[in-house]
Motif scaffolding. Sequence first.
Motif, PDB file in Angstrom:
ATOM      1  N   MET A  71       0.846  -1.193   0.000  1.00 39.30           N
ATOM      2  CA  MET A  71       0.000   0.000   0.000  1.00 39.30           C
ATOM      3  C   MET A  71       0.880   1.241   0.000  1.00 39.30           C
ATOM      4  O   MET A  71       1.856   1.337   0.704  1.00 39.30           O
ATOM      5  CB  MET A  71      -0.898  -0.010   1.235  1.00 39.30           C
ATOM      6  CG  MET A  71      -1.866  -1.175   1.272  1.00 39.30           C
ATOM      7  SD  MET A  71      -2.920  -1.231  -0.195  1.00 39.30           S
ATOM      8  CE  MET A  71      -3.847   0.290   0.020  1.00 39.30           C
ATOM      9  N   ARG A  72       0.504   2.143  -0.837  1.00 36.13           N
ATOM     10  CA  ARG A  72       1.258   3.381  -0.967  1.00 36.13           C
ATOM     11  C   ARG A  72       0.399   4.555  -0.542  1.00 36.13           C
ATOM     12  O   ARG A  72      -0.813   4.589  -0.793  1.00 36.13           O
ATOM     13  CB  ARG A  72       1.683   3.584  -2.415  1.00 36.13           C
ATOM     14  CG  ARG A  72       2.487   2.415  -2.971  1.00 36.13           C
ATOM     15  CD  ARG A  72       3.881   2.451  -2.462  1.00 36.13           C
ATOM     16  NE  ARG A  72       4.671   1.388  -3.030  1.00 36.13           N
ATOM     17  CZ  ARG A  72       5.972   1.349  -3.012  1.00 36.13           C
ATOM     18  NH1 ARG A  72       6.647   2.321  -2.459  1.00 36.13           N
ATOM     19  NH2 ARG A  72       6.622   0.335  -3.529  1.00 36.13           N
ATOM     20  N   ALA A  73       1.020   5.525   0.071  1.00 32.91           N
ATOM     21  CA  ALA A  73       0.291   6.747   0.433  1.00 32.91           C
ATOM     22  C   ALA A  73       0.046   7.565  -0.829  1.00 32.91           C
ATOM     23  O   ALA A  73       0.908   7.699  -1.677  1.00 32.91           O
ATOM     24  CB  ALA A  73       1.107   7.549   1.433  1.00 32.91           C
ATOM     25  N   MET A  74      -1.144   8.135  -0.956  1.00 35.12           N
ATOM     26  CA  MET A  74      -1.509   8.899  -2.140  1.00 35.12           C
ATOM     27  C   MET A  74      -0.998  10.333  -2.020  1.00 35.12           C
ATOM     28  O   MET A  74      -1.062  10.930  -0.970  1.00 35.12           O
ATOM     29  CB  MET A  74      -3.023   8.889  -2.315  1.00 35.12           C
ATOM     30  CG  MET A  74      -3.466   9.439  -3.662  1.00 35.12           C
ATOM     31  SD  MET A  74      -5.245   9.496  -3.770  1.00 35.12           S
ATOM     32  CE  MET A  74      -5.513  11.104  -3.050  1.00 35.12           C
TER      33      MET A  74
ATOM     34  N   CYS B  33      -3.471   8.828  -9.578  1.00 35.18           N
ATOM     35  CA  CYS B  33      -4.537   7.821  -9.517  1.00 35.18           C
ATOM     36  C   CYS B  33      -4.000   6.463  -9.064  1.00 35.18           C
ATOM     37  O   CYS B  33      -3.875   5.533  -9.863  1.00 35.18           O
ATOM     38  CB  CYS B  33      -5.225   7.696 -10.871  1.00 35.18           C
ATOM     39  SG  CYS B  33      -6.180   9.149 -11.305  1.00 35.18           S
ATOM     40  N   ASN B  34      -3.673   6.338  -7.811  1.00 34.11           N
ATOM     41  CA  ASN B  34      -3.352   5.021  -7.263  1.00 34.11           C
ATOM     42  C   ASN B  34      -4.636   4.377  -6.793  1.00 34.11           C
ATOM     43  O   ASN B  34      -5.712   4.951  -6.885  1.00 34.11           O
ATOM     44  CB  ASN B  34      -2.316   5.121  -6.135  1.00 34.11           C
ATOM     45  CG  ASN B  34      -2.751   6.080  -5.041  1.00 34.11           C
ATOM     46  OD1 ASN B  34      -3.934   6.196  -4.738  1.00 34.11           O
ATOM     47  ND2 ASN B  34      -1.795   6.774  -4.452  1.00 34.11           N
TER      48      ASN B  34
ATOM     49  N   ALA C 137      -7.321   6.201  -4.735  1.00 28.92           N
ATOM     50  CA  ALA C 137      -7.991   7.367  -5.321  1.00 28.92           C
ATOM     51  C   ALA C 137      -9.277   6.900  -5.978  1.00 28.92           C
ATOM     52  O   ALA C 137      -9.347   6.654  -7.170  1.00 28.92           O
ATOM     53  CB  ALA C 137      -7.077   8.056  -6.331  1.00 28.92           C
ATOM     54  N   SER C 138     -10.330   6.777  -5.189  1.00 27.03           N
ATOM     55  CA  SER C 138     -11.575   6.165  -5.637  1.00 27.03           C
ATOM     56  C   SER C 138     -12.271   6.965  -6.727  1.00 27.03           C
ATOM     57  O   SER C 138     -13.089   6.432  -7.465  1.00 27.03           O
ATOM     58  CB  SER C 138     -12.518   5.964  -4.448  1.00 27.03           C
ATOM     59  OG  SER C 138     -12.781   7.209  -3.826  1.00 27.03           O
ATOM     60  N   LYS C 139     -11.987   8.263  -6.847  1.00 28.00           N
ATOM     61  CA  LYS C 139     -12.680   9.090  -7.830  1.00 28.00           C
ATOM     62  C   LYS C 139     -12.019   9.039  -9.196  1.00 28.00           C
ATOM     63  O   LYS C 139     -12.511   9.643 -10.141  1.00 28.00           O
ATOM     64  CB  LYS C 139     -12.756  10.542  -7.345  1.00 28.00           C
ATOM     65  CG  LYS C 139     -13.614  10.742  -6.104  1.00 28.00           C
ATOM     66  CD  LYS C 139     -13.903  12.212  -5.863  1.00 28.00           C
ATOM     67  CE  LYS C 139     -14.773  12.781  -6.956  1.00 28.00           C
ATOM     68  NZ  LYS C 139     -15.151  14.192  -6.680  1.00 28.00           N
ATOM     69  N   CYS C 140     -10.900   8.327  -9.321  1.00 26.67           N
ATOM     70  CA  CYS C 140     -10.232   8.215 -10.615  1.00 26.67           C
ATOM     71  C   CYS C 140     -10.946   7.192 -11.488  1.00 26.67           C
ATOM     72  O   CYS C 140     -11.448   6.182 -11.009  1.00 26.67           O
ATOM     73  CB  CYS C 140      -8.776   7.798 -10.434  1.00 26.67           C
ATOM     74  SG  CYS C 140      -7.741   9.146  -9.816  1.00 26.67           S
TER      75      CYS C 140
ATOM     76  N   GLY D 221      -1.191   2.144  -9.679  1.00 30.00           N
ATOM     77  CA  GLY D 221      -2.637   2.090  -9.490  1.00 30.00           C
ATOM     78  C   GLY D 221      -3.324   1.170 -10.483  1.00 30.00           C
ATOM     79  O   GLY D 221      -2.762   0.204 -10.968  1.00 30.00           O
ATOM     80  N   GLU D 222      -4.562   1.514 -10.834  1.00 27.73           N
ATOM     81  CA  GLU D 222      -5.366   0.678 -11.714  1.00 27.73           C
ATOM     82  C   GLU D 222      -5.121   0.945 -13.195  1.00 27.73           C
ATOM     83  O   GLU D 222      -5.470   0.131 -14.040  1.00 27.73           O
ATOM     84  CB  GLU D 222      -6.851   0.900 -11.429  1.00 27.73           C
ATOM     85  CG  GLU D 222      -7.296   0.535 -10.034  1.00 27.73           C
ATOM     86  CD  GLU D 222      -8.793   0.754  -9.865  1.00 27.73           C
ATOM     87  OE1 GLU D 222      -9.563   0.182 -10.651  1.00 27.73           O
ATOM     88  OE2 GLU D 222      -9.176   1.503  -8.956  1.00 27.73           O
TER      89      GLU D 222
END
Length: 560
Positions: free
Chosen positions: A35-38, A67-68, A71-74, A176-177
Motif C-alpha cells: 500500500m502506498r500513500a496517495m 490515480c493510485n 484514489a476512488s474518484k479516478c 494504481g489501476e
Amino acid sequence: MRLRSVMGKSMRRYAPADLGAMLLPLLLLLQLDPMRAMDNQTEKERDFCSGEMDLSLYTAARCLLFCNRSASKCNPEVIERFWKKKEEELAKENSVMRVLDEPSVKAIIEDVPVNTSQDIFFSFSPSQELKVPTRLNGNETAAPNRVRLPRSLFENLRTRTNSVRVILMVINAGEGEIFKGSATGQKFSSSVLDNHIVGIRVGTEPIKDLHEPVEIIFSHKQQHQKLQCVFWEDNKGTTTDWKSTGCSTEQRTNQTICRCDHLTFFALLLKPVLDATTVKALIKISLAGCITSLLFLIFTIILYFVLRFTRQRFKSEDAPKIHVALSISLVLLNLTFIISLGNNSPEQGASCRAQGGIFHYFLLCCFTWMGIEAFNLYLLAIKIFNTYISHYFLKLCLVGWGLPILVVLITGSTSSYGRYDIKDGANHTTLELCWIENRTALHITVHGMFAVTFLFGGVVLGLVAWKIFHLHGSAAGKEQSQTWKGIVTVLGISCLVGGTWGLVLFTPIGFTAIYTFTLLNSLQGVFIFSWFAILYYPSLKGESSSSTAKTNQSNSASRE
C-alpha cells in the motif's frame, strides 16, 4: 502379489511431492500488494481524473501520478483512452508537436520516408529514469531498450504517401489501476514490469497482420518469474485488458524480446502474480502439509522397524528397505525446509552457503530414491526373468546417498550457493532462503534431475498399467472385479511415480490448480503411510503364501 510389493515401494518413493507442497507455492509468491500513500491532489484534479471534466495534456499526465488504488474518484478507462486518442492526434499531419516531455509520459514524433531501404530503430530510456525516446542511426545493438520497425512495414505504405509519421510513446503508469487490467483473473493482480508501457504508431490508420513483426527489446534485471509480451486491447466500451494474441516472447537472462504483428501499446506482464491473501494461504497450507507429512513419514519408519524385528521373512525384502530410505531422505528434507523457512533473514556467507548445500543434498536424495523406486518397480513388475544383482540394496544406497554428494560438491565448487531472494513485481523481497543463486546450476541439478526421474517413472507407470489391464482383459468371468482392482492399482502407482507432482504443469492455469496441487501434495505423507501399512502389515500377519511369493520375487531381483 508382486505388484503389491512393487506398489508399496514405489508409493514410498514419490513422497518428494511433499516438497512441491512446500517449495512450489512459495516460489510462486511473486506479487504482494504494497500500500502506498496517495499524493495530495486538489478536488479539481480529482474531477479531471474521474472523467467529470475534459482532460488536458498536462492534467492527464498528472493523473498517472495521482490515480493510485486509494484514489476512488479516478476513472482508469478515461485516462487510458485519452492516451490512445492522443497518440492518434500526434500521428496527424497538422500536428506540429515533435517531442512530448511530461514527468510520466515521453514521446518522439518523426516523419519517416516510406522508401527507406533499412529498418528503423528507436531507443527508449531504461526503466529507472524515464527520458524522451531517440532515433538510432547506427550501432543499434548498443541501446539496451529499443524498438525495431521493419522496412517491409514502410514498403506497404508506398502507394499511399511519400512519408509517414512515426510516434514512439513511453508511459509510466504507476502502481494504481491504470493500464493494469485483469490478465491474471484477479483485480490488481496483473503487474506490468516496472509499470512502463511502450506505444508505437505509424500513420493515421491502424497497422496489423504484419508479415514481418515489429520488435521491442526490454532490458531488465534477472527475473525469477515468467514474463509475457502483451498489448493493450481497448474494445471501445467493452472489456479493456492485456492480451498476447499475435505476440511472441523470447525471454533471456537480462533481456526480453517481444515480436508482434501489429502496432499499439505494449508491455511485459509478470506471471504468475499472487495477491497477499493468496500468498498467506499458500504458506499456511505448505507448513501444515509439511508437518503432517513429516509425522506420517516418521510413523512409516517406525512401522518398518517394528515389522523388521517381529517378522523374520520381512528382513529379506528389498522393497520396504527402499521405501524407508526414501522416507528418511524426506524427513531430513522437511526438517531442513522448516528450519530454512524459520530463518526469515538469512545472512550471506559461509553459513548460508552450507545451509543451501544441505538443503540441496536432501532434495537430490529424494530425487535419486524416486528413480530407484521406479527402477525396482520395473524389475519386479515388468522384467519377468530373474535378475541376479549381488549386494543389490548396498549398491542402491551408494547411488541414492552418494550421487547427490557428488552433485553438491560440484555445485559448491562453482560458488552457486547463497541467499536466494524472491521478489514481487515492485522489486520487493517476499521470501529469502539459503539456496542456489546460479540459475544454470538450478536448472541442471534440480529441474533437470527431477525431469529425468519424473519421465522415467511415467514410462514405468505406463508399462505397469498396460500389463495390468492386458492380463485382466484375458481373464474370463471376473471382468468388473478385475477392472476395478486394476484402476485402483494404477491410481496407487500413479501417486508413487509422480502423478500428483505432475499437477505442477497445470498451475499456470489459475489459483484452483495451484491450491489443488498444494493440497494433494500435502497429503503425500498420509498416503505413503497408509499404503505401507495396507501392503505389508496385513500380508505378513495373515497371508503367509502371499508373503512367500513377495519374498521370492524380491529375492529374484537381488542377492545380498
